[in-house]
Enzyme design. Structure first.
Site, mmCIF file in Angstrom:
data_model
loop_
_atom_site.group_PDB
_atom_site.id
_atom_site.type_symbol
_atom_site.label_atom_id
_atom_site.label_comp_id
_atom_site.label_asym_id
_atom_site.label_seq_id
_atom_site.Cartn_x
_atom_site.Cartn_y
_atom_site.Cartn_z
ATOM 1 N N ARG A 63 -1.725 -21.614 -25.496
ATOM 2 C CA ARG A 63 -1.260 -21.581 -27.135
ATOM 3 C C ARG A 63 0.089 -22.418 -27.406
ATOM 4 O O ARG A 63 0.669 -22.488 -26.591
ATOM 5 C CB ARG A 63 -0.943 -20.385 -27.971
ATOM 6 C CG ARG A 63 -2.591 -19.472 -27.892
ATOM 7 C CD ARG A 63 -3.069 -19.669 -29.148
ATOM 8 N NE ARG A 63 -4.222 -18.764 -29.576
ATOM 9 C CZ ARG A 63 -5.207 -19.091 -29.044
ATOM 10 N NH1 ARG A 63 -5.994 -19.877 -27.811
ATOM 11 N NH2 ARG A 63 -6.312 -18.392 -28.958
ATOM 12 N N GLU A 77 -0.833 -26.200 -36.374
ATOM 13 C CA GLU A 77 -2.292 -27.080 -35.880
ATOM 14 C C GLU A 77 -2.586 -26.466 -36.865
ATOM 15 O O GLU A 77 -2.182 -26.063 -37.938
ATOM 16 C CB GLU A 77 -2.584 -25.908 -34.795
ATOM 17 C CG GLU A 77 -2.772 -26.344 -32.760
ATOM 18 C CD GLU A 77 -3.757 -25.635 -32.355
ATOM 19 O OE1 GLU A 77 -4.113 -24.443 -33.142
ATOM 20 O OE2 GLU A 77 -3.036 -25.294 -31.544
ATOM 21 N N HIS A 81 -7.468 -28.064 -30.189
ATOM 22 C CA HIS A 81 -7.650 -27.371 -30.355
ATOM 23 C C HIS A 81 -9.027 -26.710 -29.517
ATOM 24 O O HIS A 81 -10.107 -26.131 -30.854
ATOM 25 C CB HIS A 81 -6.986 -26.604 -31.408
ATOM 26 C CG HIS A 81 -7.378 -24.679 -30.220
ATOM 27 N ND1 HIS A 81 -6.363 -23.571 -31.008
ATOM 28 C CD2 HIS A 81 -8.228 -24.000 -30.087
ATOM 29 C CE1 HIS A 81 -6.246 -22.539 -30.348
ATOM 30 N NE2 HIS A 81 -7.565 -22.360 -29.834
HETATM 31 P P1 NAP Z 1 -7.460 -12.698 -19.642
HETATM 32 O O1 NAP Z 1 -8.769 -12.643 -18.061
HETATM 33 O O2 NAP Z 1 -6.569 -12.201 -19.767
HETATM 34 O O3 NAP Z 1 -6.078 -13.299 -18.434
HETATM 35 C C1 NAP Z 1 -4.801 -14.068 -18.799
HETATM 36 C C2 NAP Z 1 -4.119 -14.151 -17.813
HETATM 37 O O4 NAP Z 1 -2.338 -14.103 -17.737
HETATM 38 C C3 NAP Z 1 -4.037 -12.457 -16.304
HETATM 39 O O5 NAP Z 1 -4.327 -13.377 -15.335
HETATM 40 C C4 NAP Z 1 -2.312 -12.430 -16.942
HETATM 41 O O6 NAP Z 1 -2.212 -12.098 -15.814
HETATM 42 C C5 NAP Z 1 -1.927 -13.502 -17.229
HETATM 43 N N1 NAP Z 1 -0.755 -13.321 -18.003
HETATM 44 C C6 NAP Z 1 -0.654 -12.683 -19.605
HETATM 45 N N2 NAP Z 1 0.560 -12.553 -19.257
HETATM 46 C C7 NAP Z 1 1.447 -13.432 -18.892
HETATM 47 C C8 NAP Z 1 2.814 -13.816 -17.956
HETATM 48 N N3 NAP Z 1 3.373 -13.022 -18.220
HETATM 49 N N4 NAP Z 1 3.238 -14.042 -16.915
HETATM 50 C C9 NAP Z 1 2.214 -14.248 -16.118
HETATM 51 N N5 NAP Z 1 0.930 -14.502 -16.539
HETATM 52 C C10 NAP Z 1 0.312 -13.578 -17.471
HETATM 53 O O7 NAP Z 1 -7.574 -14.277 -20.250
HETATM 54 P P2 NAP Z 1 -8.753 -15.468 -20.720
HETATM 55 O O8 NAP Z 1 -9.901 -14.946 -21.078
HETATM 56 O O9 NAP Z 1 -8.665 -16.208 -19.164
HETATM 57 O O10 NAP Z 1 -7.904 -16.422 -21.550
HETATM 58 C C11 NAP Z 1 -5.946 -16.543 -21.220
HETATM 59 C C12 NAP Z 1 -6.156 -17.586 -22.949
HETATM 60 O O11 NAP Z 1 -6.685 -18.840 -23.239
HETATM 61 C C13 NAP Z 1 -6.525 -16.655 -24.444
HETATM 62 O O12 NAP Z 1 -5.622 -15.379 -24.420
HETATM 63 C C14 NAP Z 1 -6.395 -18.283 -24.636
HETATM 64 O O13 NAP Z 1 -4.892 -17.703 -25.219
HETATM 65 C C15 NAP Z 1 -6.586 -18.956 -24.507
HETATM 66 N N6 NAP Z 1 -7.208 -19.933 -24.805
HETATM 67 C C16 NAP Z 1 -7.172 -21.109 -25.438
HETATM 68 C C17 NAP Z 1 -8.808 -21.760 -25.390
HETATM 69 C C18 NAP Z 1 -8.554 -22.511 -25.973
HETATM 70 O O14 NAP Z 1 -9.749 -23.386 -26.908
HETATM 71 N N7 NAP Z 1 -8.031 -23.175 -26.153
HETATM 72 C C19 NAP Z 1 -10.190 -20.994 -25.799
HETATM 73 C C20 NAP Z 1 -10.218 -19.465 -24.769
HETATM 74 C C21 NAP Z 1 -8.807 -18.737 -24.099
HETATM 75 P P3 NAP Z 1 -2.620 -10.584 -15.149
HETATM 76 O O15 NAP Z 1 -4.230 -10.469 -14.597
HETATM 77 O O16 NAP Z 1 -1.681 -9.913 -13.991
HETATM 78 O O17 NAP Z 1 -2.659 -9.273 -16.447
HETATM 79 C C1 GLV Z 2 -9.050 -20.214 -28.977
HETATM 80 O O1 GLV Z 2 -8.473 -20.266 -28.741
HETATM 81 C C2 GLV Z 2 -9.586 -18.230 -27.895
HETATM 82 O O2 GLV Z 2 -8.048 -18.070 -27.709
HETATM 83 O O3 GLV Z 2 -11.225 -18.631 -28.117
#
Ligand code: NAP
Ligand code: GLV
Length: 327
Positions: A238, A267, A286
């Protein structure tokens, strides 16, 4: 009478049409949700919300006394005030897993595009500059393969990035997360590093955490200074997980070589944002998960969550399980 539903910003057409057949569903896009009278009228009787980036806070909830579920068409849910939702026993859901590989592809394409300067050199060719200018070292990029990649946030998407980097590009993987992950370390030969050490050591840094109070401004002036001057920074999380002005300053003062950004502090991004004028910054609007296939899967999963919540069933992707009581 049909249950009332609000669909907001993005729900794929076939899914929206199917919902409209079953429920009194109104679709709203980019409206002023505090003042739009149509929206507020519908909200006052709505039982379910499905969509992208609707800010669901205390103010909105006061105007939605019948709401049972908010179903995000996204995995991130920083738009939702989970505490307020839970206080009111309203279910909240997201769309994990179905988008993981697609977002990892986006992050990796930003990484390669920044390293090999693809958009800049594309312009060079299309502007006709290649006809008059010889290719010199100043046009060269840097290798991706066999370099060191630091992943901040080794969750679902972080691991899918590691998969591509380790098996596809023979990269060394460093990672930083809240917790260590022995299975991930084994699978990708990855090493857990403290944040500062990861920043100092990596050639490429991918940030892919959720936006939370702890990750807001996680990467700022100090962190950019710790990075190698040759480092390339990619943000797929984000916009607010970094201090954008500090990134601009780091790029201007060559403390950082390049950046790839899918997300921005504001955004859509302002047209006078200095990042847009920098050749060494690759941007996308995004669209991490925005392929036809994945957007459809996200809408379908969000609709499944919504319908479960509307009909007294446990949604598959419940964010606030404490609200759920078996009926
Ligand atoms: P996820 O499986 O929940 O993974 C999030 C990771 O971030 C986990 O490994 C977590 O650590 C780590 N984390 C959380 N807080 C932290 C901190 N303070 N310091 C270091 N690491 C931390 O989520 P995901 O499915 O991979 O998605 C992650 C994020 O990507 C979403 O929440 C969203 O904001 C972003 N995203 C963006 C797009 C886009 O279009 N650009 C699309 C999809 C997602 P632990 O495992 O140790 O808890
Ligand atoms: C997109 O940004 C998502 O969090 O799925």
């Amino acid at each position: 009478m049909k249950k009332k539903v609000i669909a907001y910003n993005r729900v794929e057409k076939p899914v929206l049409e199917a919902l409209q057949k079953k429920y009194d569903t109104r679709f709203f896009k980019n409206i002023d949700t505090k003042n739009d009278s149509d929206f507020l009228d519908h909200l006052s009787e709505t039982e379910g919300i499905i969509g992208l980036e609707l800010v669901v806070d205390h103010d909105l909830l006061k105007r939605a006394p019948h709401l049972k579920i908010v179903s995000n068409v996204s995995v991130g849910y920083n738009n939702l005030d989970i505490e307020q939702l839970s206080k009111r026993n309203i279910l909240a859901t997201n769309t994990p897993d179905v988008l993981t590989d697609t977002v990892a592809d986006t992050v990796f394409s930003l990484l390669i595009a920044a390293a090999r300067r693809i958009p800049e050199l594309d312009q060079f060719v299309k502007n006709g500059d290649w006809i008059t200018e010889a290719i010199e070292p100043e046009h060269f990029g840097v290798d991706v393969h066999h370099k060191t990649l630091g992943i901040i946030g080794m969750g679902r998407i972080g691991q899918a990035i590691a998969q591509r980097a380790h098996f596809g590009f023979d990269m060394d993987i460093l990672y930083h997360s809240r917790t260590r992950k022995p299975d991930v370390e084994k699978k990708f030969d990855a090493t857990y590093f403290g944040l500062d050490e990861l920043l100092r050591t990596s050639d490429f840094i991918c940030l892919i955490t959720p936006l939370t109070p702890e990750t807001t401004g996680l990467i700022g002036k100090r962190e950019f200074q710790l990075m190698k001057n040759s480092a390339i920074f990619i943000n797929g999380s984000r916009g607010k997980t970094i201090v954008e002005q500090d990134l601009i300053d780091a790029l201007k003062s060559s403390e950082l070589a390049a950046a790839g950004l899918d997300v921005f502090e504001k955004e859509p991004v302002d047209s006078d944002n200095p990042l847009l004028g920098m050749k060494n910054v690759v941007t996308t609007p995004h669209i991490g998960s925005s392929t036809h296939e994945t957007e459809l899967k996200m809408s379908e999963l969000a609709a499944e969550n919504l319908e479960a919540g509307l009909n007294g069933k446990r949604p598959p992707n419940l964010i606030n399980p404490t609200v759920w009581t078996e009926k």
